[in-house]
Scaffold this motif. Structure first.
Motif, PDB file in Angstrom:
ATOM      1  N   THR A 198      16.421   0.234  -2.209  1.00 10.72           N
ATOM      2  CA  THR A 198      14.989   0.481  -2.102  1.00 10.72           C
ATOM      3  C   THR A 198      14.755   1.838  -1.450  1.00 10.72           C
ATOM      4  OG1 THR A 198      14.514  -1.882  -1.894  1.00 10.72           O
ATOM      5  CG2 THR A 198      12.816  -0.378  -1.128  1.00 10.72           C
ATOM      6  N   ALA A 199      13.802   2.593  -2.021  1.00 13.78           N
ATOM      7  CA  ALA A 199      13.457   3.912  -1.496  1.00 13.78           C
ATOM      8  C   ALA A 199      11.986   4.174  -1.791  1.00 13.78           C
ATOM      9  CB  ALA A 199      14.336   4.991  -2.133  1.00 13.78           C
ATOM     10  N   PRO A 200      11.376   5.152  -1.144  1.00 16.06           N
ATOM     11  CA  PRO A 200       9.961   5.425  -1.382  1.00 16.06           C
ATOM     12  C   PRO A 200       9.706   6.025  -2.770  1.00 16.06           C
ATOM     13  CG  PRO A 200      10.657   6.302   0.744  1.00 16.06           C
ATOM     14  CD  PRO A 200      11.904   5.952  -0.012  1.00 16.06           C
ATOM     15  N   ALA A 201       8.587   5.615  -3.356  1.00  8.67           N
ATOM     16  CA  ALA A 201       8.050   6.225  -4.578  1.00  8.67           C
ATOM     17  C   ALA A 201       6.534   6.218  -4.443  1.00  8.67           C
ATOM     18  CB  ALA A 201       8.496   5.462  -5.817  1.00  8.67           C
ATOM     19  N   PRO A 202       5.838   7.128  -5.124  1.00  6.69           N
ATOM     20  CA  PRO A 202       4.400   7.276  -4.864  1.00  6.69           C
ATOM     21  C   PRO A 202       3.535   6.250  -5.606  1.00  6.69           C
ATOM     22  CG  PRO A 202       5.111   8.895  -6.465  1.00  6.69           C
ATOM     23  CD  PRO A 202       6.360   8.182  -6.011  1.00  6.69           C
ATOM     24  N   LEU A 203       2.556   5.706  -4.898  1.00  8.15           N
ATOM     25  CA  LEU A 203       1.468   4.956  -5.514  1.00  8.15           C
ATOM     26  C   LEU A 203       0.585   5.937  -6.293  1.00  8.15           C
ATOM     27  CD1 LEU A 203       0.628   2.789  -2.390  1.00  8.15           C
ATOM     28  CD2 LEU A 203       1.552   1.901  -4.550  1.00  8.15           C
ATOM     29  N   PRO A 204      -0.343   5.440  -7.123  1.00 10.16           N
ATOM     30  CA  PRO A 204      -1.200   6.358  -7.889  1.00 10.16           C
ATOM     31  C   PRO A 204      -1.954   7.380  -7.040  1.00 10.16           C
ATOM     32  CG  PRO A 204      -1.357   4.158  -8.795  1.00 10.16           C
ATOM     33  CD  PRO A 204      -0.523   4.046  -7.549  1.00 10.16           C
ATOM     34  N   ASP A 205      -2.252   7.021  -5.780  1.00 12.51           N
ATOM     35  CA  ASP A 205      -2.951   7.980  -4.915  1.00 12.51           C
ATOM     36  C   ASP A 205      -2.000   8.930  -4.193  1.00 12.51           C
ATOM     37  OD1 ASP A 205      -1.791   6.409  -2.981  1.00 12.51           O
ATOM     38  OD2 ASP A 205      -3.667   5.776  -2.040  1.00 12.51           O
ATOM     39  N   GLY A 206      -0.687   8.800  -4.484  1.00 12.62           N
ATOM     40  CA  GLY A 206       0.301   9.677  -3.882  1.00 12.62           C
ATOM     41  C   GLY A 206       0.942   9.140  -2.624  1.00 12.62           C
ATOM     42  N   THR A 207       0.452   8.037  -2.095  1.00 13.02           N
ATOM     43  CA  THR A 207       1.022   7.455  -0.888  1.00 13.02           C
ATOM     44  C   THR A 207       2.394   6.858  -1.192  1.00 13.02           C
ATOM     45  OG1 THR A 207      -1.193   6.885  -0.104  1.00 13.02           O
ATOM     46  CG2 THR A 207       0.665   5.767   0.956  1.00 13.02           C
ATOM     47  N   PRO A 208       3.435   7.184  -0.426  1.00 17.32           N
ATOM     48  CA  PRO A 208       4.757   6.608  -0.698  1.00 17.32           C
ATOM     49  C   PRO A 208       4.796   5.130  -0.319  1.00 17.32           C
ATOM     50  CG  PRO A 208       4.828   7.972   1.269  1.00 17.32           C
ATOM     51  CD  PRO A 208       3.472   8.163   0.674  1.00 17.32           C
ATOM     52  N   ALA A 209       5.470   4.336  -1.145  1.00 14.10           N
ATOM     53  CA  ALA A 209       5.605   2.901  -0.905  1.00 14.10           C
ATOM     54  C   ALA A 209       7.034   2.481  -1.211  1.00 14.10           C
ATOM     55  CB  ALA A 209       4.625   2.116  -1.779  1.00 14.10           C
ATOM     56  N   PRO A 210       7.587   1.505  -0.479  1.00 14.44           N
ATOM     57  CA  PRO A 210       8.940   1.018  -0.775  1.00 14.44           C
ATOM     58  C   PRO A 210       9.024   0.516  -2.215  1.00 14.44           C
ATOM     59  CG  PRO A 210       8.161   0.177   1.334  1.00 14.44           C
ATOM     60  CD  PRO A 210       6.982   0.810   0.664  1.00 14.44           C
ATOM     61  N   THR A 211      10.071   0.941  -2.911  1.00 15.17           N
ATOM     62  CA  THR A 211      10.200   0.671  -4.349  1.00 15.17           C
ATOM     63  C   THR A 211      11.642   0.334  -4.668  1.00 15.17           C
ATOM     64  OG1 THR A 211       8.424   2.255  -4.787  1.00 15.17           O
ATOM     65  CG2 THR A 211       9.827   1.651  -6.647  1.00 15.17           C
ATOM     66  N   GLU A 212      11.858  -0.672  -5.492  1.00 19.58           N
ATOM     67  CA  GLU A 212      13.216  -1.029  -5.884  1.00 19.58           C
ATOM     68  C   GLU A 212      13.729  -0.078  -6.959  1.00 19.58           C
ATOM     69  OE1 GLU A 212      13.150  -5.213  -6.798  1.00 19.58           O
ATOM     70  OE2 GLU A 212      13.808  -5.714  -4.768  1.00 19.58           O
ATOM     71  N   PHE A 213      14.749   0.685  -6.620  1.00 24.73           N
ATOM     72  CA  PHE A 213      15.393   1.601  -7.545  1.00 24.73           C
ATOM     73  C   PHE A 213      16.491   0.888  -8.337  1.00 24.73           C
ATOM     74  CE2 PHE A 213      12.950   4.562  -5.467  1.00 24.73           C
ATOM     75  CZ  PHE A 213      13.317   5.882  -5.630  1.00 24.73           C
ATOM     76  N   VAL A 214      17.236   0.005  -7.661  1.00 27.53           N
ATOM     77  CA  VAL A 214      18.367  -0.706  -8.274  1.00 27.53           C
ATOM     78  C   VAL A 214      18.298  -2.158  -7.857  1.00 27.53           C
ATOM     79  CG1 VAL A 214      20.887  -0.814  -8.506  1.00 27.53           C
ATOM     80  CG2 VAL A 214      19.774   1.394  -8.094  1.00 27.53           C
ATOM     81  N   VAL A 215      18.524  -3.061  -8.821  1.00 23.17           N
ATOM     82  CA  VAL A 215      18.584  -4.496  -8.550  1.00 23.17           C
ATOM     83  C   VAL A 215      19.908  -5.026  -9.070  1.00 23.17           C
ATOM     84  CG1 VAL A 215      17.469  -6.730  -8.923  1.00 23.17           C
ATOM     85  CG2 VAL A 215      16.067  -4.656  -8.795  1.00 23.17           C
ATOM     86  N   VAL A 216      20.568  -5.862  -8.272  1.00 28.60           N
ATOM     87  CA  VAL A 216      21.907  -6.376  -8.607  1.00 28.60           C
ATOM     88  C   VAL A 216      21.849  -7.854  -8.942  1.00 28.60           C
ATOM     89  CG1 VAL A 216      24.298  -6.610  -7.822  1.00 28.60           C
ATOM     90  CG2 VAL A 216      22.885  -4.713  -6.979  1.00 28.60           C
ATOM     91  N   HIS A 217      22.518  -8.220 -10.058  1.00 25.11           N
ATOM     92  CA  HIS A 217      22.626  -9.613 -10.463  1.00 25.11           C
ATOM     93  C   HIS A 217      24.092  -9.912 -10.791  1.00 25.11           C
ATOM     94  CE1 HIS A 217      18.264 -10.234 -10.806  1.00 25.11           C
ATOM     95  NE2 HIS A 217      18.229  -9.028 -11.334  1.00 25.11           N
ATOM     96  N   ALA A 218      24.446 -11.167 -10.788  1.00 19.03           N
ATOM     97  CA  ALA A 218      25.791 -11.571 -11.215  1.00 19.03           C
ATOM     98  C   ALA A 218      25.920 -11.388 -12.715  1.00 19.03           C
ATOM     99  CB  ALA A 218      26.050 -13.027 -10.836  1.00 19.03           C
ATOM    100  N   HIS A 219      27.142 -11.051 -13.141  1.00 16.58           N
ATOM    101  CA  HIS A 219      27.436 -10.901 -14.564  1.00 16.58           C
ATOM    102  C   HIS A 219      28.776 -11.566 -14.836  1.00 16.58           C
ATOM    103  CE1 HIS A 219      27.408  -9.173 -18.569  1.00 16.58           C
ATOM    104  NE2 HIS A 219      28.633  -8.749 -18.360  1.00 16.58           N
ATOM    105  N   PRO A 220      28.834 -12.411 -15.862  1.00 15.14           N
ATOM    106  CA  PRO A 220      30.098 -13.130 -16.137  1.00 15.14           C
ATOM    107  C   PRO A 220      31.266 -12.178 -16.367  1.00 15.14           C
ATOM    108  CG  PRO A 220      28.281 -14.027 -17.420  1.00 15.14           C
ATOM    109  CD  PRO A 220      27.763 -12.776 -16.791  1.00 15.14           C
TER     110      PRO A 220
END
Length: 220
Positions: A198-220
């Motif tokens: 998770t890292a900051p990315a801008p909301l439409p008004d430019g305010t930075p907000a925590p944002t999921e860049f990468v999500v991890v799941h199990a894979h067979p």
């Protein structure tokens, strides 16, 4: 630690992306030439000091609503064998000379360091300042017995983003690292995820907000 040089790039990163982004399956076309602003990001260090690694946030304002993307850059001083399809372009660095710029999702050094970040064995760095950790970036991986060493990986792109399937050296366990290429500030993968970056990315008004860049799941 990577050294950030205050110098020129010809063409610039945004100029390279203006051509490369519209060709990606996850790009949200506006019917116009992209108008890109750099709106965030962070870096990781290559332990050998050979490959530059940058997670850049860019916002396209060419449409009625801004769209914000994650671009994973790999910077090299020579071509990466077998990665012609992942080449974003080449550029002339004012200090380092000719550089080959790749989509880092296909670069083994970049994928290894991304996984090391998830495993708690790499520290995120400020995007534009040398040797400075970035505390706004957080990462976790809820999987016991996992080390940062990878055995192999494959990468695939779709309109939903980029999926990196990794096999770890410890137990040969498979995990899927999903890169959210179109960023949604405040997005939450829920309890099914094994981990995230998770890292900051801008909301439409430019305010930075925590944002999921990468999500991890199990894979067979």
């Amino acid at each position: 630690m990577a050294v950030i040089h205050r110098t020129t790039l010809t063409p610039t990163k945004l100029e390279l992306l203006a051509t490369w982004l519209p060709a990606q399956p996850w790009y949200r076309s506006t019917g116009q030439q992209p108008e890109l602003d750099r709106t965030g990001g962070f870096r990781l260090d290559d332990p050998k000091g050979e490959v530059g690694i940058e997670f850049m946030v860019v916002t396209d304002i060419s449409g009625a609503q801004p769209a914000t993307y994650q671009v994973l850059f790999s910077y090299r001083d020579a071509p990466l064998a077998g990665a012609d399809d992942a080449l974003i372009g080449t550029t002339e660095h004012g200090v380092l000379g000719h550089r080959w710029v790749y989509d880092g999702a296909h670069d083994p050094v970049v994928v290894a360091q991304l996984f090391a970040l998830l495993a708690g064995e790499a520290e995120p760095q400020m995007q534009s300042t040398s040797d400075t950790p970035d505390p706004s970036v957080t990462a976790r991986l809820d999987a016991s017995g996992i080390t940062a060493e990878l055995a192999s990986f494959t990468t695939a792109h779709s309109p939903d983003g980029t999926e990196i399937l990794v096999t770890t050296a410890s137990g040969r366990r498979g995990l899927a690292l999903h890169l959210n290429r179109v960023l949604q500030p405040g997005q939450n993968a829920g309890s099914q995820a094994l981990g995230h970056v998770t890292a900051p990315a801008p909301l439409p008004d430019g305010t930075p907000a925590p944002t999921e860049f990468v999500v991890v799941h199990a894979h067979p």
